[in-house]
Design an enzyme around this catalytic site. Sequence first.
Site, PDB file in Angstrom:
ATOM      1  N   VAL A 174       0.821  -1.205   0.000  1.00 29.82           N
ATOM      2  CA  VAL A 174       0.000   0.000   0.000  1.00 29.82           C
ATOM      3  C   VAL A 174       0.857   1.258   0.000  1.00 29.82           C
ATOM      4  O   VAL A 174       0.346   2.361  -0.025  1.00 29.82           O
ATOM      5  CB  VAL A 174      -0.979   0.044   1.182  1.00 29.82           C
ATOM      6  CG1 VAL A 174      -2.018  -1.057   1.057  1.00 29.82           C
ATOM      7  CG2 VAL A 174      -0.238  -0.084   2.502  1.00 29.82           C
ATOM      8  N   GLY A 175       2.148   1.119   0.033  1.00 31.68           N
ATOM      9  CA  GLY A 175       2.994   2.297  -0.007  1.00 31.68           C
ATOM     10  C   GLY A 175       4.444   1.878   0.039  1.00 31.68           C
ATOM     11  O   GLY A 175       4.765   0.796   0.514  1.00 31.68           O
TER      12      GLY A 175
ATOM     13  N   GLY B 242       8.754   3.632  -0.121  1.00 36.57           N
ATOM     14  CA  GLY B 242       9.634   4.791  -0.187  1.00 36.57           C
ATOM     15  C   GLY B 242      11.035   4.347   0.140  1.00 36.57           C
ATOM     16  O   GLY B 242      11.299   3.145   0.256  1.00 36.57           O
ATOM     17  N   SER B 243      11.939   5.302   0.280  1.00 37.14           N
ATOM     18  CA  SER B 243      13.323   4.938   0.506  1.00 37.14           C
ATOM     19  C   SER B 243      13.501   4.251   1.851  1.00 37.14           C
ATOM     20  O   SER B 243      14.471   3.535   2.059  1.00 37.14           O
ATOM     21  CB  SER B 243      14.205   6.178   0.424  1.00 37.14           C
ATOM     22  OG  SER B 243      13.861   7.064   1.467  1.00 37.14           O
ATOM     23  N   PHE B 244      12.584   4.454   2.771  1.00 38.27           N
ATOM     24  CA  PHE B 244      12.751   3.864   4.092  1.00 38.27           C
ATOM     25  C   PHE B 244      12.050   2.519   4.241  1.00 38.27           C
ATOM     26  O   PHE B 244      12.105   1.901   5.282  1.00 38.27           O
ATOM     27  CB  PHE B 244      12.287   4.837   5.164  1.00 38.27           C
ATOM     28  CG  PHE B 244      13.243   5.982   5.301  1.00 38.27           C
ATOM     29  CD1 PHE B 244      13.081   7.123   4.518  1.00 38.27           C
ATOM     30  CD2 PHE B 244      14.315   5.899   6.167  1.00 38.27           C
ATOM     31  CE1 PHE B 244      13.988   8.174   4.627  1.00 38.27           C
ATOM     32  CE2 PHE B 244      15.222   6.953   6.271  1.00 38.27           C
ATOM     33  CZ  PHE B 244      15.064   8.087   5.505  1.00 38.27           C
ATOM     34  N   GLY B 245      11.403   2.091   3.199  1.00 43.02           N
ATOM     35  CA  GLY B 245      10.794   0.771   3.289  1.00 43.02           C
ATOM     36  C   GLY B 245       9.447   0.728   2.598  1.00 43.02           C
ATOM     37  O   GLY B 245       9.127   1.572   1.773  1.00 43.02           O
TER      38      GLY B 245
ATOM     39  N   VAL C   6       5.127  -0.519   2.924  1.00 44.26           N
ATOM     40  CA  VAL C   6       4.000  -0.754   3.822  1.00 44.26           C
ATOM     41  C   VAL C   6       3.040  -1.724   3.151  1.00 44.26           C
ATOM     42  O   VAL C   6       2.664  -1.533   1.991  1.00 44.26           O
ATOM     43  CB  VAL C   6       3.275   0.573   4.147  1.00 44.26           C
ATOM     44  CG1 VAL C   6       2.105   0.312   5.085  1.00 44.26           C
ATOM     45  CG2 VAL C   6       4.244   1.566   4.753  1.00 44.26           C
TER      46      VAL C   6
ATOM     47  N   LYS D 191       4.727  -2.300   8.403  1.00 42.48           N
ATOM     48  CA  LYS D 191       5.704  -1.352   7.866  1.00 42.48           C
ATOM     49  C   LYS D 191       7.071  -2.007   7.941  1.00 42.48           C
ATOM     50  O   LYS D 191       7.615  -2.218   9.013  1.00 42.48           O
ATOM     51  CB  LYS D 191       5.649  -0.085   8.711  1.00 42.48           C
ATOM     52  CG  LYS D 191       6.622   0.994   8.346  1.00 42.48           C
ATOM     53  CD  LYS D 191       6.269   2.227   9.181  1.00 42.48           C
ATOM     54  CE  LYS D 191       7.452   3.133   9.434  1.00 42.48           C
ATOM     55  NZ  LYS D 191       7.086   4.219  10.358  1.00 42.48           N
TER      56      LYS D 191
ATOM     57  N   ASP E 122       5.037  15.941  12.893  1.00 39.76           N
ATOM     58  CA  ASP E 122       4.526  15.820  11.514  1.00 39.76           C
ATOM     59  C   ASP E 122       3.011  15.658  11.495  1.00 39.76           C
ATOM     60  O   ASP E 122       2.478  14.702  10.931  1.00 39.76           O
ATOM     61  CB  ASP E 122       5.208  14.656  10.803  1.00 39.76           C
ATOM     62  CG  ASP E 122       5.184  14.810   9.279  1.00 39.76           C
ATOM     63  OD1 ASP E 122       5.537  13.823   8.594  1.00 39.76           O
ATOM     64  OD2 ASP E 122       4.790  15.886   8.790  1.00 39.76           O
TER      65      ASP E 122
END
Length: 900
Positions: free
Chosen positions: A713-714, A716-719, A721, A736, A840
């Site tokens: 479902v998502g 990015g550079s950090f992993g 999901v 995650k 955030d």
Amino acid sequence: MRSFMTFLLYFCFQILVYCMPFATVALALSSETDKLALLALKEKLINGAPDSLPSWNESQHFCEWQGVTCGRRHMRVVALHLENQILSGTLGPSVGNLTFLRILRLKNVNLYGEIPSQIGRLKRLQVLNLNDNNLHGEIPMELTNCTAIKVIFLHSNQLSGRIPTWFESMMQLTQLNLGANNLFGTIPSSLGNVSSLENLSLAQNHLKGSIPYSLDRLSNLKILNLDSNNLLGEIPNSLYNLSNIQVLDIGGNNLFGSLPSNMHLAFPNLNEFIIGANQISGTFPSSLSNLTELQMLDISYNTFVGSIPHTLGQLNKLEWFNIGGNNFGSGGAHDLDFLSSLTNSTQLSKIYIFDNGFGGVLPNIIGNFSTHLSLLHMEYNQIHGVIPERIGQLIGLTDLEIGNNFLEGTIPDSIRKLKDIGSLGFEDNKLSGYIPIVIGNLTMLSQLDLSGNKLEGSIPISLRNCTQMQELSFSSNKLSGHIPDQTFGYLDGLIYLGLSNNSFTGPIPSEFGNLKHISQLYLSLNKLSGEIPNDLASCIDLTQLVLGGNFFHGTIPLFLGSSLRSLEILDLSNNNFSSIIPFELENLTFLNKLDLSFNNLYGEVPIGGVFSNVTRISLTGNKNLCGGIPQLKLPKCFRAPSKKHKKSLKKKFILISVIAGILFSFIAFITVHFLTRKTKRLPSSPSLQNGNLRVTYGELHEATNGFSSSNLVGAGSFGSVYKGSLLHFERPIVVKVLNLQTRGAAKSFMAECKALANMKHRNLVKVLTCCSSVDYNGEDFKAIVFEFMPNGSLEKLLYDSEESGNHYLSVKQRVDIALDVAHALDYLHNDTEQAVVHCDIKPSNVLLDDDFIAHLGDFGLARLIHGGIGHSTNDQISSSTIIKGTIGYVPPEYGAGGQV
Ligand SMILES: *[C@@H]1O[C@H](CO)[C@@H](O)[C@H](O)[C@H]1NC(C)=O
Ligand SMILES: *[C@@H]1O[C@H](CO)[C@@H](O)[C@H](O)[C@H]1NC(C)=O
Ligand SMILES: *[C@@H]1O[C@H](CO)[C@@H](O)[C@H](O)[C@H]1NC(C)=O
Ligand SMILES: *[C@@H]1O[C@H](CO)[C@@H](O)[C@H](O)[C@H]1NC(C)=O
Ligand SMILES: *[C@@H]1O[C@H](CO)[C@@H](O)[C@H](O)[C@H]1NC(C)=O
Ligand SMILES: *[C@@H]1O[C@H](CO)[C@@H](O)[C@H](O)[C@H]1NC(C)=O
Ligand SMILES: *[C@@H]1O[C@H](CO)[C@@H](O)[C@H](O)[C@H]1NC(C)=O
Ligand SMILES: *[C@@H]1O[C@H](CO)[C@@H](O)[C@H](O)[C@H]1NC(C)=O
């Protein structure tokens, strides 16, 4: 002449004056010798025990001492007789000074040591009985000098060496019993020369070789007992010359050959004929039927074949009939007809015909056996038909065994008349119907085996009257219903209980705690449920607890490890137990088989005790286990940081995480249509006890279809999901997975997990667990598992008109969401142990559940502040860290100064 008279007078004078007193003195002296010998003997016999032989003291004449008999005339010891008391000493050499001794009987007085050689000085000895002691060494050779000896009983000691050849010099010897020792070698043929022998017993030694032919010369022999040795060869024909023989026991050897057809001529007086446990073959010699004096016949465990003659009716003194363990019978209908001739033997008390090939039905005439009949063993044959009602007439029976046949029909109620029955075995037949209620009339019953039949219905409560019960098996039937209450609690002598492989339902009654002596409890393969009752903790003698294949649930109780210290086998497999594995199980030193497979166990597997040997444990089919010995190939366990670590955390501000916020914002994409997969709903979530879900890499792998792109479902550079669902967790989850290539990701993971795990608020996205493990490629794997939010993010609701449209949210809902976020912030700033600044806050990090309650998520940028916000200035870390956040949402002063 005169000188002769003088001599005579002188001689008489000598006799009168010297000889008489001298004789008296001599007598007194030898008497004194006996006393001294006895006192010396006592010292050795009692070995310092003060209370033994109290009468052996100076205050009375030694002829009065216990066990001492003196000759009336000369007052010398002629017999010494002590038995059945504990002296626990040795036979001292001074026994050799009791030179008038004719009878020495020291039977069962716990003598040890050797037989002293001084025994050879007892020239008058006729009876030597040292039976039932612990005497060692060889039979002393000096015994040869006791030429008057008639009886030598050395039965049941530890004597070793060979059987001496010198017995042949003892021409008066009638009884020689050297049985139950450690004698080896062969039987010397010189024994055939001791023609006076009436009783020769060499049983229970290690004798080998064959039975010597020379024994046929023992024409007075009445008893020949060579049982339980290693004798080989055929029974020598010469033996049949022993026409006076009454007891012939050569069982338990390796003898072969067959029996002659004219035995009744050879042994007209035979009382006991025992040849069991050899390899003797042939048919049942019908001439045996003519041995009308026969009381005991044991030809068991040989290889006899054929049928049994119907002429046994003449054996009307027969008490013991054992033909078990042969190949008699043909499976035919008339195999058991011989039983009717045995009904003539009114003294018959034991019949063994087990383990043969007898067919046919169980004849009604068995009801005609003598009421003396106490034992009837017919197991392991091919008997079919029903158990005759008339079995109830054998009211003397204490032991009835007809298991492993083809019997069918019901168990007759007439068994209620067997009031003395102690052991009843009907196992492995085809019996049907109910367990008779009248079982309760059999109050002497200590062993009952009905296993392996087709019995149905429930266990009758009347069973509780069988209070002598020790071994009970109903296993492998079609029994059902609850295990009755108020029943087994009365059977507190039970040692074995088998109820396996039926259809029993309900719980284990708590009264099982009364079974203080139970050693083996088999309840496997039923439909039992409930928890293991704590009462079982009192069953401290349990060695085997087998509960596999039921519906038991709850925890594995600690007492299994801490109370049931004798456990050898523990089987809880194929149930619904959900708990950690108690470390107490490590402490069970005798445990050698532990089966916990196919449950819902979680947490760390111990490594000590039984857990150290991979072949002794089975843990498969449990999803959430970790740790254990490497051979188990379980993932490593995630452990919370130690206290020490915590302290260091307190010293300064800690940057919780440098994980990119954008990553988690992808959760915003989670929408209802992602929920293509149905999640398995369970009534409760047992894995979440105490709020601690434990998951393994394997489970997350399975939960997300192997981290498949359809679950993504998502990213990015950090992993990445993923959404997914765990087998034993009712709600969907979001996983995650951290990209550990990113600098600092692994390091911050622990801190983040801990911070998140400690936060609990209705308006925070719930972190279910963190998983730190190794993936299938052996790479480190770290993931955080969140609760799934079905209504997605606030951002999506506000801006994605395609999905729902902003009109979807009413004003009230919007206010509620704002309040929810405010509550979450209040909690983070003021109510946590260490204040948390989220850093955030934005609509994409506000997620909505089923009821549109807002949950604040994504703590990837959050910071922990020790001591609460107000006191934090001195401990602030420098702002060298790059400011992260989302443009448009980052507070300007934070952007300018970099301080949280
Ligand atoms: C036994 O007799 C021998 C010699 O006849 C003697 O020397 C010894 O002291 C005696 N022992 C006892 C215990 O009487
Ligand atoms: C038997 O007695 C004789 C004479 O009394 C003696 O010489 C011999 O040594 C004794 N034998 C044994 C074996 O004690
Ligand atoms: C039993 O003894 C009788 C008389 O001696 C004899 O006739 C008969 O054959 C014997 N029976 C068997 C089976 O040997
Ligand atoms: C039963 O025993 C009696 C003697 O006790 C004997 O006369 C009779 O023949 C026996 N019956 C059978 C069938 O052997
Ligand atoms: C069991 O024993 C009790 C008391 O001795 C008695 O009242 C009851 O009838 C017995 N039940 C059976 C089935 O024998
Ligand atoms: C069996 O037990 C029942 C109930 O206790 C009793 O009525 C009956 O007399 C008993 N039967 C026998 C044969 O003992
Ligand atoms: C195992 O036994 C030892 C010694 O009896 C005891 O100290 C320890 O607490 C036990 N461990 C468990 C887990 O019961
Ligand atoms: C492990 O258990 C098995 C089966 O009980 C045994 O044969 C083996 O010797 C054990 N291995 C060790 C290292 O104790």
